[in-house]
Motif scaffolding. Structure first.
Motif, PDB file in Angstrom:
ATOM      1  N   SER A 288       8.872  24.035  10.902  1.00 47.08           N
ATOM      2  CA  SER A 288       9.074  23.993   9.444  1.00 47.08           C
ATOM      3  C   SER A 288      10.165  24.961   9.020  1.00 47.08           C
ATOM      4  N   LYS A 314       4.398  15.441   8.411  1.00 44.41           N
ATOM      5  CA  LYS A 314       4.825  14.622   7.278  1.00 44.41           C
ATOM      6  C   LYS A 314       5.835  15.383   6.419  1.00 44.41           C
ATOM      7  N   ASN A 315       5.539  16.639   6.098  1.00 41.15           N
ATOM      8  CA  ASN A 315       6.437  17.424   5.250  1.00 41.15           C
ATOM      9  C   ASN A 315       7.751  17.755   5.962  1.00 41.15           C
ATOM     10  N   GLN A 316       7.678  17.979   7.265  1.00 42.01           N
ATOM     11  CA  GLN A 316       8.897  18.256   8.024  1.00 42.01           C
ATOM     12  C   GLN A 316       9.811  17.026   8.024  1.00 42.01           C
ATOM     13  N   LYS A 318       9.849  14.624   5.791  1.00 42.02           N
ATOM     14  CA  LYS A 318      10.386  14.488   4.440  1.00 42.02           C
ATOM     15  C   LYS A 318      11.558  15.441   4.218  1.00 42.02           C
ATOM     16  N   GLY A 319      11.400  16.660   4.684  1.00 42.54           N
ATOM     17  CA  GLY A 319      12.458  17.653   4.511  1.00 42.54           C
ATOM     18  C   GLY A 319      13.716  17.276   5.257  1.00 42.54           C
TER      19      GLY A 319
END
Length: 360
Positions: A288, A314-316, A318-319
Motif C-alpha cells: 500500500s 481491492k484498495n491497492q 483502485k489506487g
C-alpha cells in the motif's frame, strides 16, 4: 536501582578486575544476533561500567573483530539477589549490541542460577530468562519490585529487606517460576542506563565500515541505524544488499526504504527495479505504501506492477488504476496485462480492471 545483599556473600565469589582480557571464538550460549563461523572477537576495555551496591564497578568491555571494529559489548556480572530474607549471588555474563540492546548471555556452569527454593535453573528456565530479556517493553520496566507481587508485605529477616507474596498474573508467565527477583534484577541490569551510554559510544566511534557491517546484518535495528547514517552514494553502491533487506526484513524497515527509494535513486532509476519487482513478495502495508509513491516512481514501474495485479488488495488495485488514469501512464504492454487480468475468473477484483478499461 538498589540491590540488597548480606555482607557474608562477599566470601563466596571474588571478581578480579585485572584479569587478562579474553578472545571469544564461540557465540554466547543464548544469543539474538547471527554468528559467522570462524569469528574471533577480542575484548577491549572501555570507560563504562555498571555500579552495583556494595559490589562495586562491573566493567563493560567491547568485543572487536579481526579488523578491530567493535561488534558487541559485554560485562561479567556478579550481583546479589535477595528474596524472603535469603540472599545469593547471581553470576552471569551479559552481551549488548552496538546500539545498547540486549544481545544475549552466558551462564557459568560451576555457578548456576538458582531459585528461592535452592533449585538450580533448568534449560527451560534459562530459555525463559533469555526470552524475558529480549522483551524491552516488559511490565517490570515500569514497576518497582514490590508492585510485582500480590499484597506485598515488607519484612526484615536477618537485617535484610524481604518481599513475600505471589507474582502478579501480568508478569507471572514471562518470569522463571521461583526466581522473580533474579529475573527482575537481570532485566534492569540489561535495560538500565548502560544502554544509552553504549549507543552514544557507538555513535562517537561510528565509521563507514561499521555502518555497512550493520546494513549487511540480519538485525532490523542495525539495518535502520545503518540507513540513517549512510550517504546517498552508499545507497547506490550497495543497492543490491538494500534490495535483499527490503525483501527479507520487517515491515518497519521496508517502510523506511520505500520512503527514501525514489529520492536516493532519483538519478539512477534503474536501481529501483529490484524493489518494485519485489512488490508481490511484500506484506500488505508495504504494498500500500509503494502505491502511494507511484507519482515519484520511474515510468517503467507501471508496467512492472501491471504484471502483479493479482497480489493487490481491492484498495491497492483502485489506487494503481487511478494513478494510470490520472497520469496517462497506460502503454500497450500495461493495457494488455490489465485486459488479461480483467478476463480472469479466479480474480476477485477482476471487475475493477474491466470497469477501468470500459471507462477509457
Amino acid at each position: 536501582m538498589r540491590i540488597l545483599f548480606s555482607i557474608g556473600l562477599l566470601f563466596f565469589f571474588f571478581k578480579d578486575n585485572d584479569a587478562p582480557l579474553k578472545t571469544m571464538v564461540q557465540p554466547p550460549e543464548y544469543y539474538v544476533l547471527e554468528w559467522q563461523e570462524g569469528t574471533q572477537l577480542a575484548e577491549e576495555k572501555t570507560d563504562f561500567y555498571i555500579e552495583i551496591d556494595s559490589m562495586g564497578r562491573q566493567d563493560v568491555h567491547a568485543l572487536l573483530n579481526e579488523r578491530s571494529v567493535p561488534v558487541l559489548y559485554t560485562a561479567d556480572i556478579s550481583t546479589p539477589v535477595c528474596a524472603d530474607g535469603e540472599c545469593k549471588l547471581m553470576n552471569i555474563k551479559f552481551y549488548w549490541t552496538l546500539l545498547g540492546e540486549y544481545a544475549g548471555f552466558d551462564r557459568y556452569p560451576m555457578m548456576p542460577l538458582t531459585k528461592h527454593d535452592h533449585d538450580e535453573f533448568k534449560e527451560k528456565d534459562y530459555q525463559k530468562l533469555h526470552k524475558l530479556l529480549e522483551d524491552d517493553k516488559n511490565l517490570m520496566g515500569r514497576r518497582e519490585m514490590e508492585q510485582l507481587v500480590e499484597k506485598p508485605k515488607m519484612r526484615t529477616v536477618n537485617g535484610v529487606d524481604a518481599v513475600s507474596g505471589a507474582t502478579i498474573a501480568r508478569v507471572k508467565e514471562s518470569v522463571v517460576s521461583g526466581a522473580l527477583y533474579s529475573c527482575y534484577t537481570a532485566w534492569h541490569l540489561v535495560h538500565g542506563d548502560i544502554q544509552e551510554q553504549l549507543k552514544a559510544n557507538t555513535l562517537s566511534i561510528l565509521d563507514k565500515q561499521m555502518t555497512l557491517d550493520m546494513l549487511y546484518s540480519i538485525n532490523p535495528e542495525y539495518q535502520i541505524f545503518s540507513m540513517e547514517n549512510m550517504e546517498t552514494t552508499d545507497y547506490k553502491e550497495h543497492y543490491e544488499q538494500l534490495a535483499k533487506v527490503f525483501r527479507t526484513s520487517t515491515p518497519l524497515v521496508r517502510s523506511i526504504i520505500i520512503k527514501r527509494l525514489t529520492g536516493k535513486f532519483k538519478d539512477k532509476p534503474d536501481l529501483q527495479k529490484p524493489f518494485w519487482n519485489a512488490f508481490d513478495q511484500l506484506d500488505t502495508s508495504s504494498r500500500s505504501l509503494m502505491i502511494k509513491y507511484l507519482n515519484e516512481a520511474p515510468d517503467y514501474v507501471s508496467e512492472v506492477l501491471s504484471e502483479k495485479l493479482g497480489s493487490m488488495s481491492k484498495n491497492q488495485l483502485k489506487g494503481f488504476l487511478s494513478y494510470l488514469a490520472e497520469n496517462d501512464a497506460l502503454n500497450t504492454e500495461t493495457r494488455n496485462n490489465i485486459l488479461e487480468f480483467s478476463k480472469s475468473k479466479s480474480q476477485t477484483y477482476a471487475f475493477l480492471a474491466e470497469e477501468f478499461l470500459e471507462d477509457l
